[in-house]
Design a protein around this motif. Structure first.
Motif, PDB file in Angstrom:
ATOM      1  N   VAL A  92       1.071  -1.584   1.505  1.00 43.75           N
ATOM      2  CA  VAL A  92       1.538  -0.199   1.469  1.00 43.75           C
ATOM      3  C   VAL A  92       1.288   0.452   2.819  1.00 43.75           C
ATOM      4  CG1 VAL A  92       1.161  -0.023  -1.010  1.00 43.75           C
ATOM      5  CG2 VAL A  92      -0.661   0.689   0.559  1.00 43.75           C
ATOM      6  N   GLY A  93       2.055   1.511   3.086  1.00 48.29           N
ATOM      7  CA  GLY A  93       1.944   2.178   4.380  1.00 48.29           C
ATOM      8  C   GLY A  93       0.568   2.731   4.652  1.00 48.29           C
ATOM      9  N   MET A  94      -0.078   3.246   3.619  1.00 45.71           N
ATOM     10  CA  MET A  94      -1.398   3.832   3.763  1.00 45.71           C
ATOM     11  C   MET A  94      -2.425   2.821   4.264  1.00 45.71           C
ATOM     12  SD  MET A  94      -3.650   5.727   0.770  1.00 45.71           S
ATOM     13  CE  MET A  94      -3.685   4.226  -0.244  1.00 45.71           C
ATOM     14  N   GLY A  95      -2.201   1.548   3.951  1.00 42.20           N
ATOM     15  CA  GLY A  95      -3.163   0.513   4.301  1.00 42.20           C
ATOM     16  C   GLY A  95      -2.920  -0.146   5.649  1.00 42.20           C
ATOM     17  N   MET A  96      -1.875   0.276   6.372  1.00 40.37           N
ATOM     18  CA  MET A  96      -1.569  -0.356   7.648  1.00 40.37           C
ATOM     19  C   MET A  96      -2.663  -0.076   8.673  1.00 40.37           C
ATOM     20  SD  MET A  96       1.202  -2.034   7.276  1.00 40.37           S
ATOM     21  CE  MET A  96       2.463  -2.181   6.003  1.00 40.37           C
ATOM     22  N   LYS A  97      -2.995  -1.100   9.467  1.00 42.44           N
ATOM     23  CA  LYS A  97      -4.002  -0.997  10.506  1.00 42.44           C
ATOM     24  C   LYS A  97      -3.354  -1.203  11.873  1.00 42.44           C
ATOM     25  CE  LYS A  97      -7.490  -0.760   7.512  1.00 42.44           C
ATOM     26  NZ  LYS A  97      -6.734  -0.845   6.264  1.00 42.44           N
ATOM     27  N   PRO A  98      -3.778  -0.492  12.925  1.00 45.87           N
ATOM     28  CA  PRO A  98      -4.868   0.486  12.918  1.00 45.87           C
ATOM     29  C   PRO A  98      -4.458   1.863  12.399  1.00 45.87           C
ATOM     30  CG  PRO A  98      -3.982   0.303  15.123  1.00 45.87           C
ATOM     31  CD  PRO A  98      -3.250  -0.722  14.293  1.00 45.87           C
ATOM     32  N   ASN A  99      -3.147   2.111  12.252  1.00 47.44           N
ATOM     33  CA  ASN A  99      -2.701   3.431  11.812  1.00 47.44           C
ATOM     34  C   ASN A  99      -1.751   3.306  10.633  1.00 47.44           C
ATOM     35  OD1 ASN A  99      -3.962   4.936  14.037  1.00 47.44           O
ATOM     36  ND2 ASN A  99      -2.401   3.962  15.331  1.00 47.44           N
ATOM     37  N   PRO A 100      -1.858   4.196   9.648  1.00 51.29           N
ATOM     38  CA  PRO A 100      -0.918   4.184   8.526  1.00 51.29           C
ATOM     39  C   PRO A 100       0.521   4.372   9.003  1.00 51.29           C
ATOM     40  CG  PRO A 100      -2.785   5.632   8.077  1.00 51.29           C
ATOM     41  CD  PRO A 100      -2.860   5.275   9.517  1.00 51.29           C
ATOM     42  N   VAL A 101       1.461   3.842   8.230  1.00 47.97           N
ATOM     43  CA  VAL A 101       2.887   3.982   8.513  1.00 47.97           C
ATOM     44  C   VAL A 101       3.542   4.586   7.279  1.00 47.97           C
ATOM     45  CG1 VAL A 101       5.041   2.775   9.021  1.00 47.97           C
ATOM     46  CG2 VAL A 101       2.888   1.994  10.054  1.00 47.97           C
ATOM     47  N   TYR A 102       4.302   5.671   7.460  1.00 42.64           N
ATOM     48  CA  TYR A 102       4.911   6.338   6.321  1.00 42.64           C
ATOM     49  C   TYR A 102       6.422   6.426   6.492  1.00 42.64           C
ATOM     50  CZ  TYR A 102       0.145   7.529   5.029  1.00 42.64           C
ATOM     51  OH  TYR A 102      -1.172   7.449   4.667  1.00 42.64           O
ATOM     52  N   LEU A 103       7.094   6.722   5.389  1.00 41.96           N
ATOM     53  CA  LEU A 103       8.547   6.791   5.393  1.00 41.96           C
ATOM     54  C   LEU A 103       9.052   8.025   6.132  1.00 41.96           C
ATOM     55  CD1 LEU A 103       9.020   5.807   1.642  1.00 41.96           C
ATOM     56  CD2 LEU A 103       9.690   4.403   3.617  1.00 41.96           C
ATOM     57  N   LYS A 104      10.269   7.899   6.628  1.00 38.56           N
ATOM     58  CA  LYS A 104      10.950   9.028   7.262  1.00 38.56           C
ATOM     59  C   LYS A 104      12.397   9.048   6.787  1.00 38.56           C
ATOM     60  CE  LYS A 104      12.011   6.430  11.485  1.00 38.56           C
ATOM     61  NZ  LYS A 104      11.573   5.148  10.923  1.00 38.56           N
ATOM     62  N   SER A 160      -6.347  -7.105  -6.565  1.00 35.46           N
ATOM     63  CA  SER A 160      -7.565  -7.301  -5.797  1.00 35.46           C
ATOM     64  C   SER A 160      -7.305  -7.227  -4.301  1.00 35.46           C
ATOM     65  CB  SER A 160      -8.195  -8.646  -6.157  1.00 35.46           C
ATOM     66  OG  SER A 160      -7.274  -9.712  -5.987  1.00 35.46           O
ATOM     67  N   ASP A 161      -6.163  -7.773  -3.845  1.00 33.67           N
ATOM     68  CA  ASP A 161      -5.871  -7.756  -2.415  1.00 33.67           C
ATOM     69  C   ASP A 161      -5.456  -6.372  -1.941  1.00 33.67           C
ATOM     70  OD1 ASP A 161      -3.673  -8.225  -4.054  1.00 33.67           O
ATOM     71  OD2 ASP A 161      -2.947  -9.953  -2.950  1.00 33.67           O
ATOM     72  N   HIS A 162      -4.848  -5.555  -2.820  1.00 33.76           N
ATOM     73  CA  HIS A 162      -4.521  -4.173  -2.451  1.00 33.76           C
ATOM     74  C   HIS A 162      -5.785  -3.323  -2.393  1.00 33.76           C
ATOM     75  CE1 HIS A 162      -2.725  -0.255  -2.205  1.00 33.76           C
ATOM     76  NE2 HIS A 162      -3.026   0.069  -3.452  1.00 33.76           N
ATOM     77  N   ALA A 163      -6.686  -3.509  -3.351  1.00 31.01           N
ATOM     78  CA  ALA A 163      -7.948  -2.774  -3.314  1.00 31.01           C
ATOM     79  C   ALA A 163      -8.700  -3.092  -2.025  1.00 31.01           C
ATOM     80  CB  ALA A 163      -8.796  -3.131  -4.535  1.00 31.01           C
ATOM     81  N   ALA A 164      -8.652  -4.349  -1.603  1.00 29.80           N
ATOM     82  CA  ALA A 164      -9.349  -4.745  -0.374  1.00 29.80           C
ATOM     83  C   ALA A 164      -8.759  -4.055   0.849  1.00 29.80           C
ATOM     84  CB  ALA A 164      -9.276  -6.264  -0.211  1.00 29.80           C
ATOM     85  N   GLU A 165      -7.426  -3.943   0.918  1.00 28.82           N
ATOM     86  CA  GLU A 165      -6.823  -3.325   2.105  1.00 28.82           C
ATOM     87  C   GLU A 165      -7.120  -1.830   2.196  1.00 28.82           C
ATOM     88  OE1 GLU A 165      -2.547  -3.293   2.480  1.00 28.82           O
ATOM     89  OE2 GLU A 165      -2.249  -2.403   0.491  1.00 28.82           O
ATOM     90  N   THR A 166      -7.379  -1.196   1.048  1.00 31.51           N
ATOM     91  CA  THR A 166      -7.685   0.236   1.053  1.00 31.51           C
ATOM     92  C   THR A 166      -9.191   0.492   1.134  1.00 31.51           C
ATOM     93  OG1 THR A 166      -7.790   0.381  -1.378  1.00 31.51           O
ATOM     94  CG2 THR A 166      -5.633   0.726  -0.326  1.00 31.51           C
TER      95      THR A 166
END
Length: 282
Positions: free
Chosen positions: A247-259, A81-87
């Protein structure tokens, strides 16, 4: 019991941990941690073995996926439920199902390779459920009787592939190495309640995900009931049950992804820890 597989890729041997955390070789008892070995009778046979009677494995061998010959790799999306909320996603009415290609399955500490052109590769710590006996049209009340045990899974995801390349999520979930599984299979008798397990994931030492399986929308038992009404779950099938927030996709204000060069470390209470370095396909 904590059951595992060790050795070079494609040539893993079965093993178990003894009470002191030492790796013991099971290859004189069973051929692999798969098939009938995962049944109640098969696991009872292993419980009857004195770990001290098994050869001690020296050194620090590579750990492979904790289950061999995985049949179906079923994954549940948006199940916290908390992951659905962040997305910003709507709570689903039924478990969201997608499949992960078996070629994604690797050991818990193997390198995760981002595919060519990837810029949006993301992390997801998840509870893995390993089926021990065939399940078809089972009820939630007896669903857990069909479980051999539980493990840690990192449902690595390429978000651009997942959401922008048309089709379904499988495109972004099935890249090679996107399914680290293990380090070991913890049999269900050692997991008092799969809905009360703390979990976390760090990237480069920074805590990104903190969660607990008690915020699942659909419990493990409900997921098995639902899936077994669609198709038969076979011994060795694996279900990855969704991820908590962070998850990185849910980061605010900008998504963060792996490198390339990033390090993921993830753990679930009582089920062990994974550690992967991120690489990049040329």
């Amino acid at each position: 019991m904590k059951l595992l597989r060790y050795g070079e890729t494609g040539s893993e041997k079965p093993g178990m941990l003894d009470a002191d955390g030492n790796l013991r070789d099971l290859s004189g008892i069973v051929d692999d941690i798969s098939g009938d070995v995962l049944s109640d009778a098969g696991l009872d046979k292993l419980r009857a073995v004195d770990p001290a009677s098994l050869p001690l494995v020296e050194g620090n061998p590579r750990l492979g996926p904790c289950v061999g010959g995985i049949g179906k790799f079923c994954c549940i999306g948006l199940n916290y439920s908390d992951h659905a909320a962040e997305t910003g996603a709507k709570i689903p009415d039924h478990p969201i199902l997608f499949m992960k290609a078996n070629s994604a399955i690797v050991g818990p500490n193997d390198t995760v390779m981002m595919p060519r052109g990837s810029t949006n590769t993301d992390w997801e710590v998840e509870l893995g459920v390993v089926i021990g006996t065939a399940a078809k049209y089972v009820s939630a009340e007896n669903a857990l009787d069909h479980v051999a045990g539980y493990c840690v899974i990192n449902d690595v995801s390429e978000r651009h592939f997942q959401t922008q390349l048309s089709g379904n999520w499988t495109k972004g979930k099935s890249c090679d190495t996107f399914g680290p599984t293990g380090p070991w299979l913890v049999t269900r008798d050692e997991v008092a309640d799969p809905q009360k397990l703390a979990m976390h994931l760090d990237v480069n030492g920074k805590r990104m995900q903190t969660g607990n399986t008690n915020t699942m929308i659909f419990t493990v038992a409900q997921i098995i009931e639902h899936l077994s009404g669609l198709f038969t779950l076979q011994p060795g099938d694996v279900i990855s049950t969704g991820t908590p927030p962070g998850v990185g996709m849910g980061m605010k204000p900008n998504p963060v992804y792996l490198k390339k060069g990033d390090v993921m470390e993830l753990s679930i209470e009582g089920l062990g820890q994974q550690r992967q370095t991120v690489g990049q396909d040329a």
